[in-house]
Design a protein around this motif. Sequence first.
Motif, mmCIF file in Angstrom:
data_model
loop_
_atom_site.group_PDB
_atom_site.id
_atom_site.type_symbol
_atom_site.label_atom_id
_atom_site.label_comp_id
_atom_site.label_asym_id
_atom_site.label_seq_id
_atom_site.Cartn_x
_atom_site.Cartn_y
_atom_site.Cartn_z
ATOM 1 N N ARG A 95 0.582 -0.451 3.605
ATOM 2 C CA ARG A 95 0.099 0.748 2.907
ATOM 3 C C ARG A 95 -1.109 0.435 2.027
ATOM 4 O O ARG A 95 -2.052 1.223 1.948
ATOM 5 C CB ARG A 95 1.216 1.344 2.059
ATOM 6 C CG ARG A 95 2.255 2.058 2.877
ATOM 7 C CD ARG A 95 3.290 2.717 2.012
ATOM 8 N NE ARG A 95 4.263 3.405 2.835
ATOM 9 C CZ ARG A 95 5.462 3.734 2.436
ATOM 10 N NH1 ARG A 95 5.853 3.448 1.204
ATOM 11 N NH2 ARG A 95 6.292 4.356 3.241
ATOM 12 N N LYS A 96 -1.081 -0.724 1.346
ATOM 13 C CA LYS A 96 -2.220 -1.105 0.499
ATOM 14 C C LYS A 96 -3.468 -1.305 1.346
ATOM 15 O O LYS A 96 -4.561 -0.862 0.972
ATOM 16 C CB LYS A 96 -1.897 -2.386 -0.268
ATOM 17 C CG LYS A 96 -0.922 -2.183 -1.408
ATOM 18 C CD LYS A 96 -0.625 -3.499 -2.093
ATOM 19 C CE LYS A 96 0.445 -3.332 -3.158
ATOM 20 N NZ LYS A 96 0.802 -4.615 -3.774
ATOM 21 N N ARG A 97 -3.304 -1.978 2.490
ATOM 22 C CA ARG A 97 -4.469 -2.187 3.361
ATOM 23 C C ARG A 97 -4.994 -0.862 3.896
ATOM 24 O O ARG A 97 -6.208 -0.649 3.977
ATOM 25 C CB ARG A 97 -4.099 -3.114 4.524
ATOM 26 C CG ARG A 97 -3.912 -4.566 4.132
ATOM 27 C CD ARG A 97 -3.832 -5.486 5.344
ATOM 28 N NE ARG A 97 -2.847 -5.069 6.323
ATOM 29 C CZ ARG A 97 -1.569 -5.453 6.355
ATOM 30 N NH1 ARG A 97 -1.124 -6.270 5.420
ATOM 31 N NH2 ARG A 97 -0.757 -5.034 7.301
ATOM 32 N N ALA A 98 -4.083 0.051 4.256
ATOM 33 C CA ALA A 98 -4.494 1.351 4.777
ATOM 34 C C ALA A 98 -5.223 2.154 3.704
ATOM 35 O O ALA A 98 -6.227 2.818 3.990
ATOM 36 C CB ALA A 98 -3.278 2.128 5.289
ATOM 37 N N ALA A 99 -4.743 2.084 2.452
ATOM 38 C CA ALA A 99 -5.404 2.814 1.368
ATOM 39 C C ALA A 99 -6.792 2.245 1.100
ATOM 40 O O ALA A 99 -7.754 3.001 0.888
ATOM 41 C CB ALA A 99 -4.553 2.754 0.097
ATOM 42 N N ALA A 100 -6.920 0.915 1.107
ATOM 43 C CA ALA A 100 -8.231 0.288 0.890
ATOM 44 C C ALA A 100 -9.187 0.652 2.019
ATOM 45 O O ALA A 100 -10.371 0.940 1.778
ATOM 46 C CB ALA A 100 -8.076 -1.226 0.793
ATOM 47 N N ARG A 101 -8.689 0.674 3.246
ATOM 48 C CA ARG A 101 -9.526 1.025 4.391
ATOM 49 C C ARG A 101 -9.982 2.485 4.277
ATOM 50 O O ARG A 101 -11.150 2.797 4.507
ATOM 51 C CB ARG A 101 -8.733 0.805 5.683
ATOM 52 C CG ARG A 101 -9.508 1.067 6.948
ATOM 53 C CD ARG A 101 -8.750 0.672 8.213
ATOM 54 N NE ARG A 101 -7.374 1.143 8.256
ATOM 55 C CZ ARG A 101 -6.284 0.341 8.150
ATOM 56 N NH1 ARG A 101 -6.425 -0.956 7.983
ATOM 57 N NH2 ARG A 101 -5.068 0.853 8.207
#
Length: 143
Positions: A95-101
């Motif tokens: 989820r953190k990677r998806a939000a940063a992306r």
Amino acid sequence: MTPADRDRFEKCLALAAQGATIGERAAAQAAAARIAAGAGLTLAEAMRAARPTRVESPPRPPPRRAYAWAQPKEPVKPITVEELLRQKAETEEWRKRAAARAKRQSRQAQPDQDAYAAEQRARQAERDRAWAQARAKAAPDDA
């Protein structure tokens, strides 16, 4: 006794032996006695005359081979707390990677939005300073 009578007689005897209720078995026994009497025989004589006909069943086909994919599945193993925690951490990282992306993509799609937001923050800061100064001037009178 005709073949049709013999067939009916055998069916009545089978029902008399395997009927679901006492009344059903008694009725089948009485029907068998009537069929025998119609042929001029007693029930015992008709039972001796009626030879059991054995019906040959067709040969059974060979058993079907099981396909490799049709084998029984392994029993399910219960999940452990450690595995649940690992899965939860993995999901949070995703989820953190998806939000940063998504944040990077939105910045690329609207490059002037950051400049607009910075300008609005500067204007709000100026208004906040003016309000604080006006409040500071009015505060000594209240004391």
